[in-house]
Write an enzyme that holds these catalytic residues in place. Sequence first.
Site, PDB file in Angstrom:
ATOM      1  N   HIS A   1     -21.713  18.869  23.906  1.00 12.99           N
ATOM      2  CA  HIS A   1     -20.867  19.201  25.047  1.00 12.99           C
ATOM      3  C   HIS A   1     -21.698  19.937  26.095  1.00 12.99           C
ATOM      4  O   HIS A   1     -22.396  20.898  25.771  1.00 12.99           O
ATOM      5  CB  HIS A   1     -19.699  20.089  24.615  1.00 12.99           C
ATOM      6  CG  HIS A   1     -18.661  19.370  23.826  1.00 12.99           C
ATOM      7  ND1 HIS A   1     -18.133  19.865  22.641  1.00 12.99           N
ATOM      8  CD2 HIS A   1     -18.040  18.182  24.036  1.00 12.99           C
ATOM      9  CE1 HIS A   1     -17.240  19.018  22.174  1.00 12.99           C
ATOM     10  NE2 HIS A   1     -17.170  17.987  22.996  1.00 12.99           N
TER      11      HIS A   1
ATOM     12  N   TYR B   1     -23.181  24.242  23.011  1.00 12.83           N
ATOM     13  CA  TYR B   1     -23.729  24.545  21.685  1.00 12.83           C
ATOM     14  C   TYR B   1     -23.025  23.781  20.569  1.00 12.83           C
ATOM     15  O   TYR B   1     -22.751  24.335  19.517  1.00 12.83           O
ATOM     16  CB  TYR B   1     -23.685  26.060  21.405  1.00 12.83           C
ATOM     17  CG  TYR B   1     -23.961  26.884  22.633  1.00 12.83           C
ATOM     18  CD1 TYR B   1     -25.203  26.814  23.270  1.00 12.83           C
ATOM     19  CD2 TYR B   1     -22.987  27.703  23.183  1.00 12.83           C
ATOM     20  CE1 TYR B   1     -25.458  27.545  24.421  1.00 12.83           C
ATOM     21  CE2 TYR B   1     -23.233  28.437  24.340  1.00 12.83           C
ATOM     22  CZ  TYR B   1     -24.458  28.351  24.953  1.00 12.83           C
ATOM     23  OH  TYR B   1     -24.719  29.068  26.099  1.00 12.83           O
ATOM     24  N   HIS B   2     -22.786  22.483  20.792  1.00  9.16           N
ATOM     25  CA  HIS B   2     -22.115  21.670  19.784  1.00  9.16           C
ATOM     26  C   HIS B   2     -22.913  20.416  19.437  1.00  9.16           C
ATOM     27  O   HIS B   2     -22.363  19.311  19.401  1.00  9.16           O
ATOM     28  CB  HIS B   2     -20.725  21.256  20.283  1.00  9.16           C
ATOM     29  CG  HIS B   2     -19.828  22.403  20.608  1.00  9.16           C
ATOM     30  ND1 HIS B   2     -18.813  22.311  21.550  1.00  9.16           N
ATOM     31  CD2 HIS B   2     -19.783  23.667  20.122  1.00  9.16           C
ATOM     32  CE1 HIS B   2     -18.186  23.463  21.626  1.00  9.16           C
ATOM     33  NE2 HIS B   2     -18.761  24.313  20.770  1.00  9.16           N
ATOM     34  N   PRO B   3     -24.211  20.509  19.142  1.00 11.28           N
ATOM     35  CA  PRO B   3     -24.980  19.300  18.821  1.00 11.28           C
ATOM     36  C   PRO B   3     -24.509  18.693  17.508  1.00 11.28           C
ATOM     37  O   PRO B   3     -24.210  19.393  16.544  1.00 11.28           O
ATOM     38  CB  PRO B   3     -26.418  19.814  18.712  1.00 11.28           C
ATOM     39  CG  PRO B   3     -26.270  21.250  18.308  1.00 11.28           C
ATOM     40  CD  PRO B   3     -25.031  21.725  19.030  1.00 11.28           C
TER      41      PRO B   3
END
Length: 539
Positions: A291, A470-472
Site C-alpha cells: 500500500h 508498510y504492508h509488503p
Amino acid sequence: MENFDLVVVGAGSAGCIVTNQIINHSNLKVLLIEAGPNDSNPVIQVPLGYGMTFYHKKMNWNFYSTLQKNLNNREIYYPRGKVIGGSGSINAMIYARGLKTDFDNWAFSQKWSWDNIKSAYQNIELAVQSNTKKIPPYKIPVNDISSQHHPILKHYFAASQDFEFKRNNVLNSSTDNQVGNYNVNILNGYRASSAKIFLKPIKNHPNLTILTNAEVQKLYFENKKISGLKIKHKNTIVNIKPNIGTILSSGSIMTPYLLMKSGVGNAAELHQLNIPLILNSPHVGKNLQDHLGLDYLYKTYKPTLNDELGTWKGRLKTVLKYLYNRQGPLSLSLNQGGGYINWNSLDPYPNIQLYFNPLTYSVSYKNKRPLLKTDKFSGFIIGFNSCRPKSRGEVSLKLENNNYLPAINPNYLSDEKDIHDLYSAFDFIRKFSANKHINSIIKSPVNIDPIKASDSELLDHFKSTATTIYHPCGTCRMSADINTGVVSDKLKLHGIENLWIVDASIMPNITSGNINAPVMMLSYLSSKLILEELKHYKK
C-alpha cells in the site's frame, strides 16, 4: 546444538501463532529462531511508543527500497520488525480483516474458501471494550476504544454522514462504503501482539526452544528436502539439522531473500549472482505488493493531540495519566478514524482506504536517519491509500561488500489503474475537505491545498512525498503449481518435501487495509493444514 523436529524461522505475527499451534497440538520439539531481541522494551509495550521503534536499529531492519522512478526517483524507507513479535511489535496495532472480495483469488483451493477464512478469524479474535481486563488464552483482543478517541473525530463522522457513508463499529468485510473508529490490538493500555497472546504463554514449554539475536545464513538441501540450517548466534556459527523440516515465517522481504541466497529462486537470476541452483522456482521474490499512501496535513482552530504531545508540559501530563490508569494518548494508536470507500472505482469493491488522525507530524531526513516529531501547531490528518493496488514489484538480491542483501523494488505506480485510483482519491479529498463539517475547522492546509491544486500538481506532490503504508506481501505467493507461484495450498514449497512458508509472503494478493490481521488469520489456518500433514509424517 540439540536436534529438533521442526525449526520455525521468524518470531513475528505469523511465527508466534504457528509455534503456538504446533506446541499445543503435537509432541514435536520446536526451535524458534528470531533475528532480533526479545520484546520487553517499554517502547513496544506502550502503544504510542511505536513511534520510537520506527527507526530503532536493534529491533528494526531499517530497509530502503531501490530508487522508485515513478516517485520522482526516490528511495522509500521500509521499516520491518526485527524483534520477537516482528512487525506486529512495531506497527500501529490496527486490526483490519479486509473485505470479503479480497480473498476471491485465495479460493483456488477449497482450503482457502471464505468460509474457512472467516472461521479462522473467529477462532483467533475476541471483541473487547476499553475496560476489559482479562481474556481467554490465545485470543487476539480486537478492542473498540472509540470512547477514548479525540473529540475532533466528530467532524469526520459528520462529514461522512453527508456523503452517506455507513458508520460501522467494526469495519467489517462488506463492500459497502463504510467509516468507523479503527479497532486495535490493545489490552489494558498495552500492545497485544501475536507474541504476547500466542508465544509468551508457551515460552517455557519443555518442547520449545527460543533463540533470539540469531540469523539464519543459509538453508541446506538434499534430495528435494531441507537437510539443515546455518545459523549465526553470538558470533558463533551453529548448524541445525531438523528431524522433520522447517517453516519459514520471516516475512515478505526476508523469506524470499533467505530462499534465494540458499539457491531457491529464478535460475537465470541466481546464475548471474554465482549462486549454485538448488531449485528453479521462478516466482520467488516476485509479486511484491504494498500500500502506497499520503497524508494531507491541516492546521486547525480546534485543539488536537498536537497540543498534548507537542510540548514538554503536555507530554509530561500524558505520561502521568498513562502511569496512573493506563489511559490517555499513550494508550492509543495515532490512527483513530478511517474507512473504505468506492470512489469511481474500476472494480466492484472499494478502492480507497481513509485515515482521519487527530494530530500531525513531520518526517525529516538527515544523513538517512529520519526523525518523527509532533508538530507544534494544532493539526489533523486526512490520509489515504489505494485498497488493492495493481502494481507489482519484486524482492531480489544485490551484492555489497561480498554479502548478499535484499533489494526491494515495489515498482510503485507502474500500473495505470493505480494512477486512476490516485485521481479518484484527489477528487474525493477535494470534496471531503470542502464539506462544511471539515472546512469549518481548517485554519490552513500544510504543504498543499487539495481544493486549489490541479490534478497534475497533486500527482506531482504525491510522487514527491508519498510513502509506503508498510504492508509488503505476496513475494512467495500461494498457487496451484510452481509455474504460477511458490507454495501449495498446504503452504509447502513447490518442489521441496519438508519446507513450509507461513507469513505475508504467501498472500496471492494484498488485502484492503492493514495486513496484520490477515497475516494472523492465515497463520492460524496454515497451522491447521500443516498439523494435519505432520500427523502422517515420519521423522
